[in-house]
Design an enzyme around this catalytic site. Sequence first.
Site, PDB file in Angstrom:
ATOM      1  N   ASN A  64     -19.527  13.278 -10.349  1.00 22.21           N
ATOM      2  CA  ASN A  64     -19.280  14.468 -10.239  1.00 22.21           C
ATOM      3  C   ASN A  64     -19.026  14.922  -8.956  1.00 22.21           C
ATOM      4  OD1 ASN A  64     -19.294  14.326 -12.973  1.00 22.21           O
ATOM      5  ND2 ASN A  64     -21.108  15.914 -13.154  1.00 22.21           N
ATOM      6  N   GLU A  88     -16.307  14.733 -13.298  1.00 26.95           N
ATOM      7  CA  GLU A  88     -16.086  16.168 -13.016  1.00 26.95           C
ATOM      8  C   GLU A  88     -15.602  16.363 -11.517  1.00 26.95           C
ATOM      9  OE1 GLU A  88     -19.146  19.185 -13.458  1.00 26.95           O
ATOM     10  OE2 GLU A  88     -19.914  18.319 -15.217  1.00 26.95           O
ATOM     11  N   HIS A  94     -26.535  17.757 -21.355  1.00 30.81           N
ATOM     12  CA  HIS A  94     -25.981  18.480 -20.233  1.00 30.81           C
ATOM     13  C   HIS A  94     -26.701  19.867 -20.297  1.00 30.81           C
ATOM     14  CE1 HIS A  94     -21.889  19.264 -17.956  1.00 30.81           C
ATOM     15  NE2 HIS A  94     -22.696  20.187 -17.556  1.00 30.81           N
ATOM     16  N   TYR A 104     -17.666  17.759  -5.813  1.00 31.48           N
ATOM     17  CA  TYR A 104     -17.348  19.263  -5.858  1.00 31.48           C
ATOM     18  C   TYR A 104     -17.070  19.288  -4.044  1.00 31.48           C
ATOM     19  CZ  TYR A 104     -17.545  20.356 -10.532  1.00 31.48           C
ATOM     20  OH  TYR A 104     -17.562  20.169 -11.629  1.00 31.48           O
ATOM     21  N   ARG A 147     -14.526  14.496 -22.089  1.00 25.43           N
ATOM     22  CA  ARG A 147     -15.667  14.565 -22.068  1.00 25.43           C
ATOM     23  C   ARG A 147     -16.340  15.846 -22.462  1.00 25.43           C
ATOM     24  NH1 ARG A 147     -19.245  15.642 -16.837  1.00 25.43           N
ATOM     25  NH2 ARG A 147     -21.392  15.165 -17.713  1.00 25.43           N
ATOM     26  N   GLU A 152     -25.962  15.071 -14.256  1.00 24.27           N
ATOM     27  CA  GLU A 152     -26.320  15.644 -12.900  1.00 24.27           C
ATOM     28  C   GLU A 152     -27.944  15.906 -12.887  1.00 24.27           C
ATOM     29  OE1 GLU A 152     -22.289  18.011 -11.350  1.00 24.27           O
ATOM     30  OE2 GLU A 152     -24.303  19.197 -12.061  1.00 24.27           O
TER      31      GLU A 152
END
Length: 451
Positions: free
Chosen positions: A295, A356, A124, A297, A80, A169
């Site tokens: 994504n 991600e 992005h 985290y 990606r 995002e």
Amino acid sequence: MTDLAMPRFPDGFRWGVATAAYQIEGAVAEDGRRDSIWDTFCRRPGVIKNGDTGDVACDHYHRWPQDLALMAELGIDAYRFSIAWPRIQPAGTGAPNEAGLDFYDRLTDELLARGIRPVPTLYHWDLPQPLEDAGGWLTRDTAARFADYAALTAGRLADRIPLWITLNEPFIVTAFGYALGIHAPGRDLVLGALPTAHHQLLGHGLATQALRAASSGLVAISNNCTPVWPASDSPADQAAAAAYDTLHNRMFSDPLLLGRYPDLAAFGVGEAGLDCVRDGDLAVISTPIDALGINYYNPTRVSAEPGAPLPFRLEGIPGYPVTAFGWPVVPAGLTELLTELAARYGDALPPIYITENGCSVVDEPGAADQPRIRYLDGHIRAVAEAITAGVDVRGYLTWSLLDNFEWAEGYEQRFGLVHVDFATQARTPRASFAWYRDLIAAQRTNAAAAS
């Protein structure tokens, strides 16, 4: 790292890495590229740690053959990357810059020659500065310009791209870029930033239609999602958690998958909804997608903040190790997130790719790199648990291949499987690179043995 054997993933599961153009390419004024909002933002005194910029970054624009060789050594089958809009349309409109398209044309061909599937992200965060000067994502016209750019890019690459990602995002763009001003373009509009959410999603829908007209490739979007935990069992904290979940998660998923916005009353939006929404917009936004990028985290813990423009306050999450960024390491949060998405959206949820997931670690070349290995191990197992629970997850792409320019943090936070010496551009694979390489190889061996 645990000694337990890693569960076997389904046949056809994709293993990969992720990067982004402004974070690794450099060459910001070469071959016709012009300023993005991040070039402009980085020139503001005090907004980026140490005054860093992405002017050179990892110099991937010149060193991409070396970076592709690292990917081939790693054994991934999906990469990606993002396409820099200001390389393709320096002014954000008009005819394409052929030199910019040439770069991604070469990159795509060489990836395929190495057996690596190209997974380009069209946006992005590097909006061409002239479009921001005209209002950026606050204006509806930017959504139409994004669709034009998608069509131009697909016109060159469509025959070789198996999976497109439209946006990365959009919540972060709205929250950090337009509401709080800590990312480019540095606006601090708070709730006045809400139209940027709608215009990004509209741009996604229009771009999806443009890609479908030009390409047989699958289309997805990558949302940054988080489980939301109330700080206590009090009704006020429970309501604050619901409000945060609405703003961070549901506002960017409900329109895509259900064709409607969630109740935004907690943010002063009445029953009529956002003023910027026109008839037909939600039908465009909910154009079916083939996959959903997630994504992840960390979870988010919130408490009530009565009387504030935003009805919640972010709280720490005690009891967990943290990354160098200070983010809590909670692998089980990824399983929770994925199973909650499946429960919330049911049959409307398309297959998921983890686009991600990774961590920053304070280390040097040759260090043991155990925190990063433990992080990857825990989160990959969390994906396996979600698959066992019935969630259709098709791939895992870690952030990131290389240490890179980490936005407002500059070069201080290091997420790479490969250490980059930014003074010399020397690349040194870390122990986590070898660990991930061996994991991928073992998964393939196990799949071959079972077939």
